[in-house]
Design an enzyme around this catalytic site. Structure first.
Site, PDB file in Angstrom:
ATOM      1  N   ASN A   9       0.864  -1.183   0.000  1.00 15.09           N
ATOM      2  CA  ASN A   9       0.000   0.000   0.000  1.00 15.09           C
ATOM      3  C   ASN A   9       0.899   1.230   0.000  1.00 15.09           C
ATOM      4  O   ASN A   9       1.449   1.607   1.030  1.00 15.09           O
ATOM      5  CB  ASN A   9      -0.893  -0.021   1.254  1.00 15.09           C
ATOM      6  CG  ASN A   9      -1.754   1.219   1.355  1.00 15.09           C
ATOM      7  OD1 ASN A   9      -1.864   1.982   0.390  1.00 15.09           O
ATOM      8  ND2 ASN A   9      -2.377   1.416   2.513  1.00 15.09           N
ATOM      9  N   LYS A  11       0.066   4.271  -0.455  1.00 15.36           N
ATOM     10  CA  LYS A  11      -0.607   5.491   0.036  1.00 15.36           C
ATOM     11  C   LYS A  11      -0.324   6.659  -0.924  1.00 15.36           C
ATOM     12  O   LYS A  11      -0.276   6.465  -2.131  1.00 15.36           O
ATOM     13  CB  LYS A  11      -0.163   5.795   1.462  1.00 15.36           C
ATOM     14  CG  LYS A  11      -0.301   4.578   2.380  1.00 15.36           C
ATOM     15  CD  LYS A  11      -0.108   4.903   3.821  1.00 15.36           C
ATOM     16  CE  LYS A  11      -0.189   3.616   4.628  1.00 15.36           C
ATOM     17  NZ  LYS A  11      -0.195   3.826   6.052  1.00 15.36           N
ATOM     18  N   HIS A  97      -9.659   1.042   4.712  1.00 15.91           N
ATOM     19  CA  HIS A  97      -8.407   1.299   5.423  1.00 15.91           C
ATOM     20  C   HIS A  97      -8.677   2.319   6.526  1.00 15.91           C
ATOM     21  O   HIS A  97      -9.481   3.237   6.351  1.00 15.91           O
ATOM     22  CB  HIS A  97      -7.351   1.825   4.454  1.00 15.91           C
ATOM     23  CG  HIS A  97      -5.976   1.860   5.044  1.00 15.91           C
ATOM     24  ND1 HIS A  97      -5.573   2.856   5.906  1.00 15.91           N
ATOM     25  CD2 HIS A  97      -4.932   1.007   4.931  1.00 15.91           C
ATOM     26  CE1 HIS A  97      -4.327   2.618   6.283  1.00 15.91           C
ATOM     27  NE2 HIS A  97      -3.914   1.495   5.709  1.00 15.91           N
ATOM     28  N   GLY A 176       1.888   2.245  10.682  1.00 12.54           N
ATOM     29  CA  GLY A 176       2.828   3.344  10.500  1.00 12.54           C
ATOM     30  C   GLY A 176       3.492   3.808  11.787  1.00 12.54           C
ATOM     31  O   GLY A 176       4.120   4.860  11.819  1.00 12.54           O
ATOM     32  N   SER A 215       3.057  -2.231  10.447  1.00 13.11           N
ATOM     33  CA  SER A 215       4.501  -2.205  10.665  1.00 13.11           C
ATOM     34  C   SER A 215       5.196  -3.525  10.346  1.00 13.11           C
ATOM     35  O   SER A 215       6.180  -3.892  10.997  1.00 13.11           O
ATOM     36  CB  SER A 215       4.816  -1.751  12.095  1.00 13.11           C
ATOM     37  OG  SER A 215       4.278  -0.448  12.336  1.00 13.11           O
TER      38      SER A 215
END
Ligand code: PEP
Length: 258
Positions: A9, A11, A97, A176, A215
């Protein structure tokens, strides 16, 4: 256990040129790697989706979108429908998400509608579920997961027979942040998702795939890869760099192969 699936992903990262450069480099490096790697899906930004999908066409690598909007085409300024992302080359779409839920107010009902829109266009939805730090502290994790899963599984009523769906368990406190769920905790929730889907729709519980996200990187991948209820990973930060991405793919493969 199904073949593992690792989803990148990206982003709101990487220009179109950087995205194409990543795809080219990835293909070059994969040439000299074993063939029995996990399945890989790259979810670039929307402007880069078509170029990345075109570059990867004919390879085992697949492409996904990070969201979609309802409807097919029409007077919806700024919107991008399932039909349009499918036509641009996506086979998958990430839905629900936590960043979409928190930054854009997407709730369970909208995620369910988007899931149906994805199905209608032949896109495989990757539906994210997960509890907030506060819900975790209150011991509400299981209730949150059941609620989020029910919203999707109940969306098709009695017609929900052979759905194409992947759930991603993404605890919000691990996205994250560098803080990662223990493989035991992630596996427990993955089992809960499968059990709950089985409770609602016994006929499909074994066909769904369940990823863990939060993570994940090469250094911690082995524990998740070895977890019986986890079929792969949804990866943000560690998917942005080819070296880190391939190290993660390799780490997952090594556990699978052992
Ligand atoms: C994500 O964005 O879905 C995610 C899991 O990000 P990260 O791997 O950076 O925690």
């Amino acid at each position: 256990m199904s073949h593992p699936l690792i989803v990148a992903n990206w982003k709101m990262h990487k220009t179109v040129h950087q995205s194409i450069a990543f795809a080219k480099e990835l293909l070059r490096r994969l040439d000299s790697m074993p063939e029995d790697l996990p399945d890989q899906v790259i979810c670039p930004t929307l402007p880069a989706l078509f170029s990345v999908a075109s570059r990867l066409r004919g390879t085992p690598l697949r492409v996904g979108a990070q969201t979609l909007d309802l409807g097919r085409e029409g007077a919806n300024t700024g919107a991008v429908s399932a039909y349009l992302v499918r036509e641009a080359g996506a086979d998958f779409v990430i839905l629900g998400h936590s960043e979409r839920r928190s930054l854009y107010g997407e709730d369970d009902a909208l995620v369910a509608e988007k899931t149906r829109a994805a199905w209608d266009c032949g896109l495989m939805p990757i539906v994210c579920v997960g509890e907030s730090p506060d819900e975790r502290k209150r011991g509400a994790t299981d209730d949150v997961i059941r609620r989020q899963v029910s919203a999707i599984v109940e969306t098709e009523g009695d017609d929900w027979r052979d759905p194409m769906i992947i759930f991603a368990y993404e605890p919000l406190w691990a996205i994250g942040t560098g803080e990662v769920a223990s493989p035991e905790e992630a596996d427990r929730v993955a089992a809960l998702i499968r059990d709950w889907v089985g409770h609602l729709r016994p006929e499909v519980a074994q066909t769904i795939r369940i990823l863990y996200g939060g993570s994940v990187k090469a250094e911690n991948a082995a524990g998740f890869a070895a977890s019986p209820h986890i079929d792969g990973a949804l990866v943000g930060g560690a998917s942005l760099d080819v070296d880190q991405w391939l190290a993660l793919i390799q780490a997952w493969r090594e556990v699978e192969a052992s």
